[in-house]
Design a protein around this motif. Sequence first.
Motif, PDB file in Angstrom:
ATOM      1  N   UNK A 215       0.813  -1.214   0.000  1.00 19.83           N
ATOM      2  CA  UNK A 215       0.000   0.000   0.000  1.00 19.83           C
ATOM      3  C   UNK A 215       0.844   1.259   0.000  1.00 19.83           C
ATOM      4  N   UNK A 216       1.957   1.216   0.708  1.00 16.69           N
ATOM      5  CA  UNK A 216       2.872   2.358   0.745  1.00 16.69           C
ATOM      6  C   UNK A 216       3.480   2.597  -0.628  1.00 16.69           C
ATOM      7  N   UNK A 217       3.883   1.515  -1.290  1.00 14.87           N
ATOM      8  CA  UNK A 217       4.462   1.640  -2.632  1.00 14.87           C
ATOM      9  C   UNK A 217       3.461   2.253  -3.593  1.00 14.87           C
ATOM     10  N   UNK A 218       2.221   1.788  -3.535  1.00 19.19           N
ATOM     11  CA  UNK A 218       1.184   2.345  -4.407  1.00 19.19           C
ATOM     12  C   UNK A 218       0.995   3.830  -4.136  1.00 19.19           C
ATOM     13  N   UNK A 219       1.043   4.206  -2.870  1.00 15.94           N
ATOM     14  CA  UNK A 219       0.886   5.623  -2.512  1.00 15.94           C
ATOM     15  C   UNK A 219       2.056   6.451  -3.015  1.00 15.94           C
ATOM     16  N   UNK A 220       3.271   5.941  -2.860  1.00 15.55           N
ATOM     17  CA  UNK A 220       4.449   6.676  -3.346  1.00 15.55           C
ATOM     18  C   UNK A 220       4.333   6.943  -4.838  1.00 15.55           C
ATOM     19  N   UNK A 221       3.962   5.908  -5.590  1.00 16.66           N
ATOM     20  CA  UNK A 221       3.883   6.052  -7.037  1.00 16.66           C
ATOM     21  C   UNK A 221       2.751   7.003  -7.420  1.00 16.66           C
ATOM     22  N   UNK A 222       1.605   6.820  -6.820  1.00 15.87           N
ATOM     23  CA  UNK A 222       0.470   7.691  -7.167  1.00 15.87           C
ATOM     24  C   UNK A 222       0.776   9.144  -6.834  1.00 15.87           C
ATOM     25  N   UNK A 223       1.282   9.406  -5.642  1.00 14.75           N
ATOM     26  CA  UNK A 223       1.607  10.791  -5.273  1.00 14.75           C
ATOM     27  C   UNK A 223       2.692  11.358  -6.181  1.00 14.75           C
ATOM     28  N   UNK A 224       3.659  10.529  -6.541  1.00 18.00           N
ATOM     29  CA  UNK A 224       4.715  10.981  -7.445  1.00 18.00           C
ATOM     30  C   UNK A 224       4.177  11.328  -8.818  1.00 18.00           C
ATOM     31  N   UNK A 225       3.277  10.504  -9.336  1.00 18.58           N
ATOM     32  CA  UNK A 225       2.683  10.784 -10.645  1.00 18.58           C
ATOM     33  C   UNK A 225       1.817  12.038 -10.608  1.00 18.58           C
ATOM     34  N   UNK A 226       1.118  12.251  -9.511  1.00 17.04           N
ATOM     35  CA  UNK A 226       0.323  13.475  -9.379  1.00 17.04           C
ATOM     36  C   UNK A 226       1.226  14.708  -9.342  1.00 17.04           C
ATOM     37  N   UNK A 227       2.349  14.611  -8.619  1.00 16.59           N
ATOM     38  CA  UNK A 227       3.310  15.731  -8.607  1.00 16.59           C
ATOM     39  C   UNK A 227       3.891  15.958  -9.987  1.00 16.59           C
ATOM     40  N   UNK A 228       4.208  14.861 -10.681  1.00 17.94           N
ATOM     41  CA  UNK A 228       4.746  14.971 -12.039  1.00 17.94           C
ATOM     42  C   UNK A 228       3.743  15.659 -12.957  1.00 17.94           C
ATOM     43  N   UNK A 229       2.481  15.266 -12.858  1.00 18.87           N
ATOM     44  CA  UNK A 229       1.448  15.901 -13.675  1.00 18.87           C
ATOM     45  C   UNK A 229       1.351  17.394 -13.367  1.00 18.87           C
ATOM     46  N   UNK A 230       1.386  17.755 -12.092  1.00 20.29           N
ATOM     47  CA  UNK A 230       1.325  19.166 -11.714  1.00 20.29           C
ATOM     48  C   UNK A 230       2.507  19.949 -12.284  1.00 20.29           C
ATOM     49  N   UNK A 231       3.682  19.356 -12.237  1.00 27.51           N
ATOM     50  CA  UNK A 231       4.876  20.020 -12.782  1.00 27.51           C
ATOM     51  C   UNK A 231       4.755  20.213 -14.289  1.00 27.51           C
ATOM     52  N   UNK A 232       4.259  19.197 -14.974  1.00 22.08           N
ATOM     53  CA  UNK A 232       4.116  19.294 -16.424  1.00 22.08           C
ATOM     54  C   UNK A 232       3.070  20.329 -16.805  1.00 22.08           C
ATOM     55  N   UNK A 233       1.980  20.380 -16.052  1.00 21.17           N
ATOM     56  CA  UNK A 233       0.955  21.384 -16.326  1.00 21.17           C
ATOM     57  C   UNK A 233       1.486  22.790 -16.065  1.00 21.17           C
ATOM     58  N   UNK A 234       2.266  22.954 -15.020  1.00 21.12           N
ATOM     59  CA  UNK A 234       2.814  24.263 -14.676  1.00 21.12           C
ATOM     60  C   UNK A 234       3.854  24.721 -15.695  1.00 21.12           C
ATOM     61  N   UNK A 235       4.523  23.771 -16.346  1.00 15.39           N
ATOM     62  CA  UNK A 235       5.560  24.124 -17.323  1.00 15.39           C
ATOM     63  C   UNK A 235       4.961  24.816 -18.536  1.00 15.39           C
ATOM     64  N   UNK A 236       3.720  24.510 -18.861  1.00 13.18           N
ATOM     65  CA  UNK A 236       3.004  25.112 -19.984  1.00 13.18           C
ATOM     66  C   UNK A 236       3.832  25.091 -21.268  1.00 13.18           C
ATOM     67  N   UNK A 237       4.386  23.925 -21.569  1.00 11.54           N
ATOM     68  CA  UNK A 237       5.153  23.744 -22.800  1.00 11.54           C
ATOM     69  C   UNK A 237       4.264  23.100 -23.857  1.00 11.54           C
TER      70      UNK A 237
END
Length: 82
Positions: free
Chosen positions: A33-55
Amino acid sequence: DDLDDRTRRVIRTAFFEGTTYEVLAEREAAPLGTMKSWIRRGLLRLRDCLEAADLPELRELDINPLLADAEGVIAVDARAVV
């Protein structure tokens, strides 16, 4: 750079090797469960970073299939490779 080393490592391992959450949890000595949470939270952060980059070249990038993967293996569309 917004992802910590551990999160970056497990997402890359899952992405490039197709490693299951179970195997990643064993490698990291973490509960499943911890591994799933790490990956999900990481992917959400990655998505936020990509959206903020506005490339323009990233506008069509869709990581939702990564977030929605129900079998514990991160499935990746080739367009997601940047």
